[in-house]
Design an enzyme around this catalytic site. Structure first.
Site, PDB file in Angstrom:
ATOM      1  N   ASP A  84       0.802  -1.228   0.000  1.00 34.27           N
ATOM      2  CA  ASP A  84       0.000   0.000   0.000  1.00 34.27           C
ATOM      3  C   ASP A  84       0.830   1.270   0.000  1.00 34.27           C
ATOM      4  O   ASP A  84       0.414   2.292  -0.522  1.00 34.27           O
ATOM      5  CB  ASP A  84      -0.937   0.020   1.213  1.00 34.27           C
ATOM      6  N   TYR A 235      -5.334   0.784   9.211  1.00 33.13           N
ATOM      7  CA  TYR A 235      -6.459   1.087   8.336  1.00 33.13           C
ATOM      8  C   TYR A 235      -7.752   0.737   9.062  1.00 33.13           C
ATOM      9  O   TYR A 235      -8.554  -0.068   8.612  1.00 33.13           O
ATOM     10  CB  TYR A 235      -6.325   0.364   6.993  1.00 33.13           C
ATOM     11  N   GLU A 475       5.947   9.685   2.990  1.00 35.79           N
ATOM     12  CA  GLU A 475       5.576   8.345   2.520  1.00 35.79           C
ATOM     13  C   GLU A 475       4.589   8.432   1.356  1.00 35.79           C
ATOM     14  O   GLU A 475       3.577   9.127   1.439  1.00 35.79           O
ATOM     15  CB  GLU A 475       4.951   7.530   3.650  1.00 35.79           C
TER      16      GLU A 475
END
Length: 495
Positions: A84, A235, A475
């Site tokens: 991800d 998440y 990031e």
């Protein structure tokens, strides 16, 4: 649902002045941007995020095969898919959202992609092939591979990974309507992409979407309750699963044109809170996206029964216009949309995508958005979206691009394991879990350019620490790039 009125009396002179100031904001660099180059790189980024066995046409050459035994501990094949962000976990929730937005980018803007369209379609298929594996067993969705705490305690290349590859799933007894709903949306949206390219694959995607949606709707609950220790705080779905059920139904309606999904949306609009938090859109919250997606039908004159969704979409537009005070949306002094929380560029790209998509729908219907005494034209919405894209590409107070490899100045020390460690070609010997730490703290630029990666971006004051430990700013993520693909496609054809 009772009609909403979005009236902001007495602020329009200030609004117009603020809009003019934002759109004409002086910046150190007023560049003529190469949107097609940025588009090419934004899609190439996804090849750097691939997990599994890489194909012969892999273009990001410093990457190698990784995680080839994923799923084996559960007796299933879960190889493939995407990492991800800058770590080596496969999180199903943001991967599915990434897929939905890549598909939507192609559906709305694929005609503007030129030779990059084939690469964008490949980026979708790399994900849907994985999502088909993750949903192969009826009544089960595999939603994560890898233990996030184990992974985050190491700084190592995906090719060297020896952290726990624990498999996490939802099922009838452990529901996850949020991640299952998003997975159904992704499969349905992708079925539209492949309808004219591979009809058998398209049918497979749509049939699977139907099955996964039925599972999500029948066994209701949040995956962050069922799998709290694994998925939170990474998440964790703090917004609830209701929006994903509506979002999935909206995509299934678009993909199948079946009346059952239209009736589901109308029947559940209030129950599933379609009008909540109208200016949120991302992997956790789908409300603004639901309203914009469904509004297209209203604007095309085909669906008056969805009128309240258009009212919500208009409210979303009014709430993000600069100059209107709204607690959830700010603008930095340099003109960047800013929302509280980490990785701000995800909000910039996803909200800008909705501005652009809605402006196109409005244009076709020859409509504008009423905001109190004035209206926001489609042209204004396009300008606002373009201003955000240009900020990302370098029209900002620091005069730097936030896309790796675009422009002469861009982030050099992104928070990304594979990019920051020597490649396997340069350093064939394994680099262990803790041995990679010295590369994490090094002041040197990353040795491997992750071309097209867009980082979390500057803070609300337009300041940016180009440093790996500042992960919220440095990031990259797949769900920052996915909506940007559509934006760049449009502006490459309409500079």
């Amino acid at each position: 649902m009772a009609p909403k009125s979005f009236s902001f009396p007495g602020i329009f002179p200030a609004l117009l002045a603020a809009l003019l100031a934002l759109l004409l904001l002086p910046t150190p660099i007023i560049a003529v941007h190469d949107y097609h180059d940025a588009l090419r790189k934004s899609i190439l980024f996804f090849e750097g995020q691939r997990s599994g066995k890489l194909p012969p046409d892999q273009r990001v050459k410093w990457r190698r095969d990784s995680a080839l035994r994923d799923g084996s501990t559960a007796g299933v094949d879960l190889t493939g898919g995407y990492y991800d962000a800058g770590d080596n976990i496969k999180f199903g929730f943001p991967m599915a959202f990434t897929t939905t937005l890549l598909a939507w980018s192609i559906i709305d803007f694929g005609r503007n992609m030129g030779p990059e369209l084939k690469n964008a379609v490949k980026a979708v298929k790399w994900s849907t092939d994985y999502l088909l594996k993750a949903t192969a067993k009826p009544g089960v969705v595999y939603v994560q591979v890898g233990d996030a705490y184990s992974d985050h305690s190491c700084w190592e290349r995906p090719e060297d990974m020896d952290t726990l590859r624990t498999v996490y799933k939802i099922d009838n007894a452990h529901p996850g309507s949020d991640v299952a709903g998003e997975t159904a949306a992704a499969l349905a949206a992708a079925s539209i992409v492949f309808r004219s390219r591979d009809s058998a694959y398209s049918r497979l995607l749509l049939n699977r979407a139907v099955r996964v949606f039925n599972f999500a709707d029948k066994h209701r609950g949040a995956y962050s309750s069922s799998l709290h220790a694994a998925v939170c705080p990474f998440y964790c779905d703090v917004n609830g699963y209701q929006d994903e059920l509506l979002w999935a139904a909206a995509w299934l309606h678009k993909a199948s044109r079946k009346r059952a999904y239209r009736e589901y949306i109308v029947k559940n609009e209030v129950v599933l809170r379609a009008g909540d938090t109208i200016n949120e859109f991302g992997w956790d919250n789908k409300h603004a996206g639901i309203n914009v997606l469904i509004s297209k039908e209203v604007l095309m004159g085909r669906a008056d029964y969805f009128q309240s969704f258009k009212q919500n979409a208009d409210g979303f537009i009014c709430s993000v216009l600069p100059g209107i005070s709204h607690p959830q949306v700010q603008y930095s002094p340099g003109g960047l949309i800013f929302k509280a929380g980490g990785s701000n560029m995800q909000h910039v790209t996803s909200l800008s995508f909705l501005l652009l998509a809605y402006s196109n729908y409005l244009s076709h219907a020859n409509k504008a958005v009423p905001c109190g005494e004035r209206s926001a034209s489609p042209a204004l919405l396009k300008q606002l979206a373009k201003r955000q894209v240009n900020y990302i590409l370098g029209d900002n107070p620091l005069g730097m691009s936030y896309m790796v490899g675009y422009g002469s100045r861009f982030p050099q020390r992104i928070h990304h394991r594979g990019s920051s460690l020597p490649s396997v070609a340069a350093h064939p010997a394994r680099i262990g879990c803790k041995a990679g730490s010295r590369y994490y703290v090094s002041p040197n630029p990353n040795p491997n350019l992750l071309l097209g990666a867009v980082v979390g971006g500057p803070n609300v004051s337009d300041a940016f620490p180009d440093s790996r430990p500042y992960f919220q700013e440095s990031e990259p993520t797949t769900y920052i790039n996915a909506p940007l693909v559509g934006l760049l496609a449009f502006f490459s054809a309409h500079p």
